[in-house]
Design an enzyme around this catalytic site. Structure first.
Site: not given
Ligand code: BGP
Length: 468
Positions: A375, A161
């Protein structure tokens, strides 16, 4: 009945800093999050996280038991090269050898990311991705990983990302160095990250390791909130900045004319330009030619309205619904679509946005015909009642997104697998430990794992391939 393909990967994802803990063990150096989360104002840190450093055997066993046959892990650069550019730490290599072997022994294929937000502190201090020297350090780190683990790891991800990194660091300012509203820095860093990705791909392919390599982008669809031309324009501008710029760089290997025109137009509003070195177009082109797959991280889509003012952003990091503000000078404003439900963190839940994105990639980037959803998941304030976690909204969320993926597959998109964010509860970068995503609940006091209702549901789905 909706049935996913027989060879579909049912995965779950983690990342080193968010899961491992053990930050002072076995010679690990510091990444910038270590320092940042130890400042007085921080209410949490990653020192212990989910203790994956010591519990990976237990966690990979859970994968096996619950039908999960792919796991995303990331390698902490600072365990392999503690200061990012100097001596290699053998203990770090030993640790990942053991972890990778544990995955394989459990029958869970590791999908390994090299950079998941955790630049070593020293390199962060000298400019992070804005400094092209760091690109070379990254490529050296990548090569060391390929050499040591490439006999067993067959799926590599260079960078996770880029957009989230640069938006956090230079636009929203909730990631160190906490710079706000500096769109030009964000654009430059994205370009440099895509170049670093391409260089790592080129190096990997030289080594003939018989595996695959790709990049992961967060890809949120952008829709105009109305048919007004200024709203349509705002959606186009944010899409170009947050999606198309990097899709072009990493999948097409060059910025299309329309992409570049819009990016330069945005930069002009900040009296800035993009700096592209002479050799970089060639590197991007080669990198894209050799790139094997794209990982799509998808949580939400956005609805845009035209906006002419100065930038104003408020990041909802506590889960107090309805507090977010996001309007960027020269781009547009994200607004609430009353017909679309959101999470407590104001993320619109919109599976169609995932379907649209997958189909768009197939149509607009025909050279990249292998995709994973790397993800997807729902941040939720899980309630732990008598050892049980009834996370029904999460099941509903995952179900609808899997159905959208299935629909995309039916429409001819080659999606090979899905990774729930996250395998177990982990640290959330800017929200701490109360925004939970895991299939397994972690009691952060005892580090004990408890399967949530979603874990049982996921197992059934993975085993039957039927979405119900
Ligand atoms: C994505 C990342 C993850 C994770 C997820 C959830 O952008 O790759 O590492 O953290 O988001 O985000 P958050 O924890 O900010 O809700």
């Amino acid at each position: 009945m909706e049935r996913l393909p027989e060879d579909f990967i049912f995965g779950a994802a983690t990342a080193a800093f968010q899961a491992e803990g053990a930050v002072n063990e076995d010679g690990r150096g510091k990444c910038y999050w270590d320092e940042y989360l130890h400042r007085a104002e921080s209410t949490f840190n990653g020192d212990t996280a989910s203790d994956f450093y010591h519990k990976y055997r237990e966690d990979t066993a859970l994968c096996r038991e619950y039908g999960i046959n792919g796991i995303r892990i990331s390698i902490a650069w600072t365990r392999i090269i503690p200061d990012g550019s100097g001596k290699v730490n053998q203990k770090g290599i030993d640790f990942y050898n053991d972890m990778i072997n544990a995955c394989l022994e459990a029958g869970v294929e590791p999908y390994v990311t090299l950079h998941h937000f955790d630049t070593p502190l020293e390199l962060f201090k000298n400019g992070d991705w804005l400094n092209r020297e760091n690109t070379e350090h990254f490529v050296r780190f990548a090569k060391i990983c390929f050499e040591n683990f490439g006999d067993r790891v067959k799926k590599w991800i260079t960078i996770n990302e880029p957009w989230s990194v640069v938006a956090g660091q230079y636009i929203i300012g909730h990631f160190p160095p906490n710079i706000k509203y500096d769109v030009p820095k964000a654009v430059q860093a994205m370009h440099n990250m895509c170049t670093a990705h391409a260089k790592a791909v080129i190096e990997y392919k030289k080594m003939n390791l018989n595996g695959e390599i790709g990049i992961i982008h967060i890809l949120e669809s952008k829709y105009p909130i109305s048919e007004k031309p200024e709203d349509i324009r705002a959606a186009l501008l944010e899409d170009t900045l947050a999606n198309k710029f990097m899709l072009d760089a990493s999948l097409k290997g060059s910025y299309s004319e329309s992409t570049m025109q819009i990016i330069l137009e945005i930069l002009e509003k900040y009296d800035a330009k993009l700096d592209i070195n002479e050799d970089e177009p060639d590197i991007l082109r080669k990198g894209a030619e050799l790139n094997d797959f794209l990982g799509v991280n998808y949580y939400a889509s956005h609805f845009l309205k035209g906006y002419e003012g100065e930038t104003e952003i408020y990041h909802n990091g506590t889960g107090k619904k309805g507090t977010s503000i996001f309007r960027i000078k020269g781009v547009g404003e994200r607004v609430k679509n009353p017909e679309i439900e959101t999470t407590d963190w104001d993320w619109p839940i919109y599976p169609k946005g995932l379907y649209d994105m997958l189909v768009r990639i197939k149509n607009e980037y025909p050279d990249c015909q292998k995709l994973y959803v790397t993800e997807n998941g729902m941040g939720y304030k899980d309630e732990f009642i008598n050892g049980k976690i009834e996370d029904i909204p999460r099941i509903d969320y995952i179900k609808k997104h899997l159905a959208a993926i299935n629909q995309a597959i039916t429409a001819g998109v080659n999606v090979k697998g899905y990774f729930v964010w996250s395998l177990m509860d982990v640290l959330s970068w800017t929200n701490g430990f109360n925004k939970r995503y895991g299939l397994f609940y972690v009691d952060f006091q005892t580090q004990k794992r408890y399967p949530k209702k979603s874990a049982y549901w996921y197992k059934e789905t993975a085993e039957s391939k039927v979405i119900k």
